[in-house]
Design an enzyme around this catalytic site. Sequence first.
Site, PDB file in Angstrom:
ATOM      1  N   GLY A  31       1.692   4.613   3.743  1.00  0.00           N
ATOM      2  CA  GLY A  31       2.596   3.776   2.956  1.00  0.00           C
ATOM      3  C   GLY A  31       3.633   4.600   2.205  1.00  0.00           C
ATOM      4  O   GLY A  31       4.821   4.273   2.217  1.00  0.00           O
ATOM      5  N   GLY A  77       0.832  -1.214   0.000  1.00  0.00           N
ATOM      6  CA  GLY A  77       0.000   0.000   0.000  1.00  0.00           C
ATOM      7  C   GLY A  77       0.855   1.246   0.000  1.00  0.00           C
ATOM      8  O   GLY A  77       0.534   2.244   0.641  1.00  0.00           O
ATOM      9  N   ALA A  78       1.950   1.199  -0.772  1.00  0.00           N
ATOM     10  CA  ALA A  78       2.958   2.270  -0.707  1.00  0.00           C
ATOM     11  C   ALA A  78       2.607   3.485  -1.553  1.00  0.00           C
ATOM     12  O   ALA A  78       3.359   4.447  -1.583  1.00  0.00           O
ATOM     13  CB  ALA A  78       4.310   1.711  -1.148  1.00  0.00           C
ATOM     14  N   ASN A  79       1.453   3.449  -2.234  1.00  0.00           N
ATOM     15  CA  ASN A  79       1.133   4.579  -3.122  1.00  0.00           C
ATOM     16  C   ASN A  79       0.381   5.693  -2.405  1.00  0.00           C
ATOM     17  O   ASN A  79       0.105   6.726  -3.006  1.00  0.00           O
ATOM     18  CB  ASN A  79       0.293   4.093  -4.306  1.00  0.00           C
ATOM     19  CG  ASN A  79      -1.025   3.489  -3.850  1.00  0.00           C
ATOM     20  OD1 ASN A  79      -1.009   2.398  -3.282  1.00  0.00           O
ATOM     21  ND2 ASN A  79      -2.125   4.168  -4.065  1.00  0.00           N
ATOM     22  N   GLY A  84      -1.054   7.662   1.573  1.00  0.00           N
ATOM     23  CA  GLY A  84      -1.109   7.812   3.028  1.00  0.00           C
ATOM     24  C   GLY A  84       0.166   7.415   3.760  1.00  0.00           C
ATOM     25  O   GLY A  84       1.278   7.866   3.449  1.00  0.00           O
ATOM     26  N   SER A 115      -4.169  -1.110  14.362  1.00  0.00           N
ATOM     27  CA  SER A 115      -4.919   0.117  14.670  1.00  0.00           C
ATOM     28  C   SER A 115      -5.338   0.057  16.126  1.00  0.00           C
ATOM     29  O   SER A 115      -5.562  -1.028  16.677  1.00  0.00           O
ATOM     30  CB  SER A 115      -6.170   0.181  13.804  1.00  0.00           C
ATOM     31  OG  SER A 115      -7.072   1.140  14.303  1.00  0.00           O
ATOM     32  N   TYR A 136     -13.671  -4.296  10.496  1.00  0.00           N
ATOM     33  CA  TYR A 136     -12.360  -3.628  10.542  1.00  0.00           C
ATOM     34  C   TYR A 136     -11.639  -3.995  11.841  1.00  0.00           C
ATOM     35  O   TYR A 136     -10.461  -4.383  11.832  1.00  0.00           O
ATOM     36  CB  TYR A 136     -12.536  -2.112  10.439  1.00  0.00           C
ATOM     37  CG  TYR A 136     -11.212  -1.357  10.442  1.00  0.00           C
ATOM     38  CD1 TYR A 136     -10.317  -1.479   9.382  1.00  0.00           C
ATOM     39  CD2 TYR A 136     -10.862  -0.524  11.505  1.00  0.00           C
ATOM     40  CE1 TYR A 136      -9.109  -0.794   9.376  1.00  0.00           C
ATOM     41  CE2 TYR A 136      -9.654   0.170  11.505  1.00  0.00           C
ATOM     42  CZ  TYR A 136      -8.775   0.028  10.437  1.00  0.00           C
ATOM     43  OH  TYR A 136      -7.582   0.706  10.443  1.00  0.00           O
TER      44      TYR A 136
HETATM   45  N1  LIG Z   1      -4.988   6.735   8.927  1.00  0.00           N
HETATM   46  C1  LIG Z   1      -5.268   6.338  10.138  1.00  0.00           C
HETATM   47  O1  LIG Z   1      -5.658   7.147  11.017  1.00  0.00           O
HETATM   48  C2  LIG Z   1      -5.100   4.908  10.523  1.00  0.00           C
HETATM   49  C3  LIG Z   1      -5.418   4.546  11.832  1.00  0.00           C
HETATM   50  C4  LIG Z   1      -5.207   3.218  12.229  1.00  0.00           C
HETATM   51  C5  LIG Z   1      -4.675   2.305  11.346  1.00  0.00           C
HETATM   52  N2  LIG Z   1      -4.384   2.678  10.067  1.00  0.00           N
HETATM   53  C6  LIG Z   1      -3.832   1.659   9.172  1.00  0.00           C
HETATM   54  O2  LIG Z   1      -2.813   2.209   8.383  1.00  0.00           O
HETATM   55  C7  LIG Z   1      -2.663   1.463   7.170  1.00  0.00           C
HETATM   56  C8  LIG Z   1      -2.478   2.413   6.004  1.00  0.00           C
HETATM   57  O3  LIG Z   1      -3.673   3.166   5.816  1.00  0.00           O
HETATM   58  P1  LIG Z   1      -3.682   4.700   5.415  1.00  0.00           P
HETATM   59  O4  LIG Z   1      -4.259   5.414   6.561  1.00  0.00           O
HETATM   60  O5  LIG Z   1      -2.392   5.103   4.851  1.00  0.00           O
HETATM   61  O6  LIG Z   1      -4.851   4.671   4.285  1.00  0.00           O
HETATM   62  P2  LIG Z   1      -4.818   4.899   2.707  1.00  0.00           P
HETATM   63  O7  LIG Z   1      -4.230   6.218   2.366  1.00  0.00           O
HETATM   64  O8  LIG Z   1      -6.220   4.602   2.258  1.00  0.00           O
HETATM   65  O9  LIG Z   1      -3.833   3.765   2.203  1.00  0.00           O
HETATM   66  C9  LIG Z   1      -4.209   2.428   2.168  1.00  0.00           C
HETATM   67  C10 LIG Z   1      -3.336   1.731   1.161  1.00  0.00           C
HETATM   68  O10 LIG Z   1      -3.700   0.339   1.117  1.00  0.00           O
HETATM   69  C11 LIG Z   1      -3.835  -0.013  -0.253  1.00  0.00           C
HETATM   70  N3  LIG Z   1      -4.718  -1.165  -0.454  1.00  0.00           N
HETATM   71  C12 LIG Z   1      -6.016  -1.279  -0.155  1.00  0.00           C
HETATM   72  N4  LIG Z   1      -6.473  -2.484  -0.569  1.00  0.00           N
HETATM   73  C13 LIG Z   1      -5.421  -3.127  -1.147  1.00  0.00           C
HETATM   74  C14 LIG Z   1      -5.251  -4.373  -1.776  1.00  0.00           C
HETATM   75  N5  LIG Z   1      -6.273  -5.214  -1.962  1.00  0.00           N
HETATM   76  N6  LIG Z   1      -4.025  -4.703  -2.235  1.00  0.00           N
HETATM   77  C15 LIG Z   1      -2.984  -3.860  -2.112  1.00  0.00           C
HETATM   78  N7  LIG Z   1      -3.088  -2.646  -1.531  1.00  0.00           N
HETATM   79  C16 LIG Z   1      -4.299  -2.287  -1.069  1.00  0.00           C
HETATM   80  C17 LIG Z   1      -4.409   1.237  -0.920  1.00  0.00           C
HETATM   81  O11 LIG Z   1      -4.280   1.158  -2.315  1.00  0.00           O
HETATM   82  P3  LIG Z   1      -5.226   2.052  -3.296  1.00  0.00           P
HETATM   83  O12 LIG Z   1      -4.672   3.448  -3.278  1.00  0.00           O
HETATM   84  O13 LIG Z   1      -5.082   1.362  -4.624  1.00  0.00           O
HETATM   85  O14 LIG Z   1      -6.613   1.991  -2.732  1.00  0.00           O
HETATM   86  C18 LIG Z   1      -3.524   2.277  -0.274  1.00  0.00           C
HETATM   87  O15 LIG Z   1      -2.269   2.318  -0.897  1.00  0.00           O
HETATM   88  C19 LIG Z   1      -3.888   0.551   7.086  1.00  0.00           C
HETATM   89  O16 LIG Z   1      -3.512  -0.764   7.429  1.00  0.00           O
HETATM   90  C20 LIG Z   1      -4.827   1.113   8.138  1.00  0.00           C
HETATM   91  O17 LIG Z   1      -5.673   0.142   8.698  1.00  0.00           O
HETATM   92  C21 LIG Z   1      -4.575   3.963   9.637  1.00  0.00           C
END
Ligand SMILES: NC(=O)c1ccc[n+]([C@@H]2O[C@H](COP(=O)([O-])OP(=O)(O)OC[C@H]3O[C@@H](n4cnc5c(N)ncnc54)[C@H](OP(=O)(O)O)[C@@H]3O)[C@@H](O)[C@H]2O)c1
Length: 294
Positions: A24, A18-20, A22, A135, A161
Amino acid sequence: MDAVTLPDLSGRTAVVTGANSGLGVETTRMLAGMGARVVMAVRDVDKGREAADTVRGETEVRRLDLADLASVRAFAQEWEGDLHLLINNAGVMAIPESRTRDGFETQFGTNHLGHFALTNLLLEHVTGRVVTVSSSLHRMAPGIDFDNVDLVGRYTPYRAYAQSKLANMLFTLELQRRLMDAGSPVLAAASHPGYAATRLQSHSSSRIQRGLLAVGNRIFAQSAAAGALPTIYAATQDVPGAAYAGPKNLGGQRGAPALAGRSEAAWDGVAAQRLWTLSERLTGVTFPLRAKPD
Ligand SMILES: NC(=O)c1ccc[n+]([C@@H]2O[C@H](COP(=O)([O-])OP(=O)(O)OC[C@H]3O[C@@H](n4cnc5c(N)ncnc54)[C@H](OP(=O)(O)O)[C@@H]3O)[C@@H](O)[C@H]2O)c1
């Protein structure tokens, strides 16, 4: 990071799922900044390349769809050489009920089973750490619903979730136990970002929820870069096996990274073993290392 020395990762390779987007892309930026070559594992290669263009340092974009076990296998089969850090970061949150390509509930299938399969398929290459992003919402799950992991008939977006994020915690616990049993120097750890402004919160089917979270992102959330720090901490600092890192202020929602507390359910070693066995059965992927003879 406060009083933290970042290592030189020159010559080392990391994978960030998910490196593209947030956290990642910020994790990628930091690891590349420390000299690592970072393989950005993304489901949409064009989006991955766009993100890679914003990162200084050595990156490579490869396709990985965690919601499709064939894609996970293809990614792992292509792997050659040592992998210092595997960062299981990708995730989906609170989406409407749906299924992965293999028929699993999408949040459990993507957040847990996809990373479970990926980790075990790559494990013989891993030389350093496996860090899985969980999380603080793992606390909402009282346990894994072993009789109905897909939550058929009782699905709610946040129940699924929370279960998937508890699964990330139990996976880390059992992975660490197995690594130790095998006499492996590899360390398993988990992290959480607190509340970080990313696109994660934009997938709810409820307009009201999306609106509230968009406002929350602007007012309360820390930056995605700050949210990535606990993962960097878990990946590079002197932490114990099965460590869980998160921000230390405001009840773990913001601030500098430190070791964090977890729910009682996340310490349940019996549930962790049961989840492992179930995940092996569902994915057809098993732990590749042998236990050390006593
Ligand atoms: N942000 C927060 O406050 C928060 C809080 C607690 C935990 N987290 C955790 O942090 C992690 C990163 O999330 P983020 O906040 O950075 O959200 P994000 O910006 O939505 O990033 C999520 C990433 O996961 C990728 N992804 C989703 N489904 C996938 C799949 N089937 N195969 C490969 N990649 C996939 C997305 O790709 P696309 O761009 O193609 O959709 C995107 O790159 C997650 O595990 C989340 O549960 C975040």
